[in-house]
Design a protein around this motif. Structure first.
Motif, PDB file in Angstrom:
ATOM      1  N   GLU A 125       0.833  -1.309   0.041  1.00  0.00           N
ATOM      2  CA  GLU A 125       0.127   0.052   0.115  1.00  0.00           C
ATOM      3  C   GLU A 125       0.820   1.275   0.141  1.00  0.00           C
ATOM      4  N   THR A 162       3.126  -4.846   2.361  1.00  0.00           N
ATOM      5  CA  THR A 162       2.961  -3.474   3.404  1.00  0.00           C
ATOM      6  C   THR A 162       3.312  -3.773   4.782  1.00  0.00           C
ATOM      7  N   THR A 164       2.600  -4.256   8.176  1.00  0.00           N
ATOM      8  CA  THR A 164       1.465  -4.281   9.062  1.00  0.00           C
ATOM      9  C   THR A 164       1.132  -5.691   9.556  1.00  0.00           C
ATOM     10  N   ASP A 165       0.566  -5.711  10.840  1.00  0.00           N
ATOM     11  CA  ASP A 165       0.355  -7.093  11.308  1.00  0.00           C
ATOM     12  C   ASP A 165      -1.009  -7.428  10.860  1.00  0.00           C
ATOM     13  N   ASP A 166      -1.520  -6.595   9.718  1.00  0.00           N
ATOM     14  CA  ASP A 166      -2.881  -7.406   9.184  1.00  0.00           C
ATOM     15  C   ASP A 166      -2.787  -8.536   8.389  1.00  0.00           C
ATOM     16  N   GLU A 167      -2.779  -9.598   8.798  1.00  0.00           N
ATOM     17  CA  GLU A 167      -2.604 -10.672   7.985  1.00  0.00           C
ATOM     18  C   GLU A 167      -3.336 -11.014   6.654  1.00  0.00           C
ATOM     19  N   GLN A 168      -4.495 -10.322   6.711  1.00  0.00           N
ATOM     20  CA  GLN A 168      -5.393 -10.666   5.428  1.00  0.00           C
ATOM     21  C   GLN A 168      -4.823  -9.628   4.342  1.00  0.00           C
ATOM     22  N   GLN A 169      -4.613  -8.741   4.895  1.00  0.00           N
ATOM     23  CA  GLN A 169      -3.781  -7.630   3.732  1.00  0.00           C
ATOM     24  C   GLN A 169      -2.507  -8.190   3.153  1.00  0.00           C
ATOM     25  N   ARG A 172      -3.202 -11.030   0.953  1.00  0.00           N
ATOM     26  CA  ARG A 172      -3.754 -10.486  -0.466  1.00  0.00           C
ATOM     27  C   ARG A 172      -2.772  -9.966  -1.240  1.00  0.00           C
ATOM     28  N   ASP A 209       6.961 -12.211   7.963  1.00  0.00           N
ATOM     29  CA  ASP A 209       5.784 -12.625   7.088  1.00  0.00           C
ATOM     30  C   ASP A 209       6.110 -13.912   6.445  1.00  0.00           C
ATOM     31  N   TRP A 212       3.272 -16.840   5.804  1.00  0.00           N
ATOM     32  CA  TRP A 212       2.268 -16.309   5.031  1.00  0.00           C
ATOM     33  C   TRP A 212       2.595 -16.356   3.522  1.00  0.00           C
TER      34      TRP A 212
END
Ligand SMILES: *Cc1c(COP(=O)(O)O)cnc(C)c1O
Length: 235
Positions: A125, A162, A164-169, A172, A209, A212
Motif C-alpha cells: 500500500e 505492506t 502491517t500485522d494485518d494478516e489478511q492484507q 492478499r 511474514d 504467510w
C-alpha cells in the motif's frame, strides 16, 4: 541463541512448511549490517545464499568471504553502482525500472557475462516501496522487450508486502504477486529458457511474514533478523 542455532531453527521451520505446501524454497540469509563472523557462523552451518542491500558491504564481504557463497543484491538498485556489484552478484532482486535493465545490459556486455534478475513488483500500500505495477509487468512479458537486453535473464519476481500485522492484507498482497508470477510465467519461462535459465524464483517473505508468503506460493524467502538478531547500525 547463537546464529547457527537460530539458522537451524529457521531452516527447520521453513522446510516443514515448504514440505506441506509442496514448494521447494530457497532461504536467503539477510546478513546486512552483520559482521563477517556472523556470516561465517551461518556458512559453517551450511548456509550459502546471503542477501545484502548495500553495494559496498556486499562487495567487501564477497571479497573477504568464501567464494562459493551466492550473494543476493536485495536492496534498491542505484544504476551508478551496478558495475561495482556485478562481478560478485548471484541474483539481483530489485530490478524495478528500465534504466536498471539498460545499465545491467551495458555492464554485462563489458564483462561478457549474463546476469539473473528478479522483477520487483509494487504490491504494498505504501507509495514508498519500489516496483513495477501489473500493467508494466504485462508489457515486460513481451519477448521483443528483451531483445535489447540479451545478457539479462529474468528468472522471477520479488515483492515486499505492506509493513502491517494485518494478516489478511499481507496475504492478499502476496497472493497478487503470486498470481502475476503465474499469469506471465509461460512467456517469461520461454524467454529465460532461450537464455539457459528458467522462470522459478518468487522472492517474497521476510522474518515477520515468511510463513504467510510460503502459503501464498513463495519459492524464496529473505530472512534477516530471525537468523542474525536485531540489526546493527549500518556499517
Ligand atoms: C532487510 C531486508 C530483509 C530481511 O528483513 P528481516 O525482517 O530482518 O527478515 C528482506 N528483504 C529486504 C528487501 C530487506 O531489505
Amino acid at each position: 541463541m547463537s546464529v547457527a542455532e537460530q539458522l537451524t531453527q529457521v531452516r527447520r521451520d521453513v522446510e516443514e512448511l515448504s514440505n506441506r505446501t509442496g514448494q521447494d524454497v530457497v532461504l536467503v540469509a539477510v546478513s546486512k549490517t552483520k559482521p563477517d563472523e556472523d556470516v561465517m557462523a551461518a556458512y559453517e552451518a551450511g548456509q550459502r545464499d546471503f542477501g545484502e542491500n548495500r553495494v559496498q558491504e556486499l562487495v567487501g564481504k564477497a571479497q573477504r568471504l568464501p567464494k562459493d557463497i551466492r550473494w543476493h543484491m536485495i536492496g534498491h538498485v542505484q544504476t551508478n553502482k551496478i558495475k561495482d556489484f556485478l562481478p560478485w552478484v548471484h541474483l539481483v532482486h530489485g530490478v524495478d525500472r528500465m534504466k536498471v535493465l539498460e545499465v545491467l545490459e551495458r555492464e554485462c556486455a563489458k564483462l561478457s557475462r549474463n546476469v539473473d534478475i528478479l522483477l520487483q513488483v509494487h504490491i504494498a500500500e505504501e507509495s514508498t516501496k519500489f516496483g513495477w505495477d501489473a500493467s508494466e509487468i504485462a508489457d515486460l512479458a513481451r519477448p521483443e522487450v528483451w531483445e535489447e537486453f540479451p545478457h539479462v535473464r529474468p528468472v522471477g519476481m520479488m515483492g515486499m508486502a505492506t509493513f502491517t500485522d494485518d494478516e489478511q492484507q499481507v496475504r492478499r498482497e502476496f497472493a497478487l504477486l503470486a498470481a502475476l508470477f503465474k499469469t506471465h510465467g509461460k512467456a517469461f519461462d520461454q524467454l529465460a529458457r532461450s537464455r539457459g535459465a528458467s522462470w522459478e524464483a518468487l522472492s517474497m517473505g521476510m522474518s515477520g511474514d515468511w510463513a504467510w508468503a510460503l502459503e501464498e506460493g513463495s519459492s524464496m524467502v529473505r530472512i534477516g533478523s530471525a537468523i542474525f538478531g536485531d540489526r546493527n547500525l549500518p556499517l
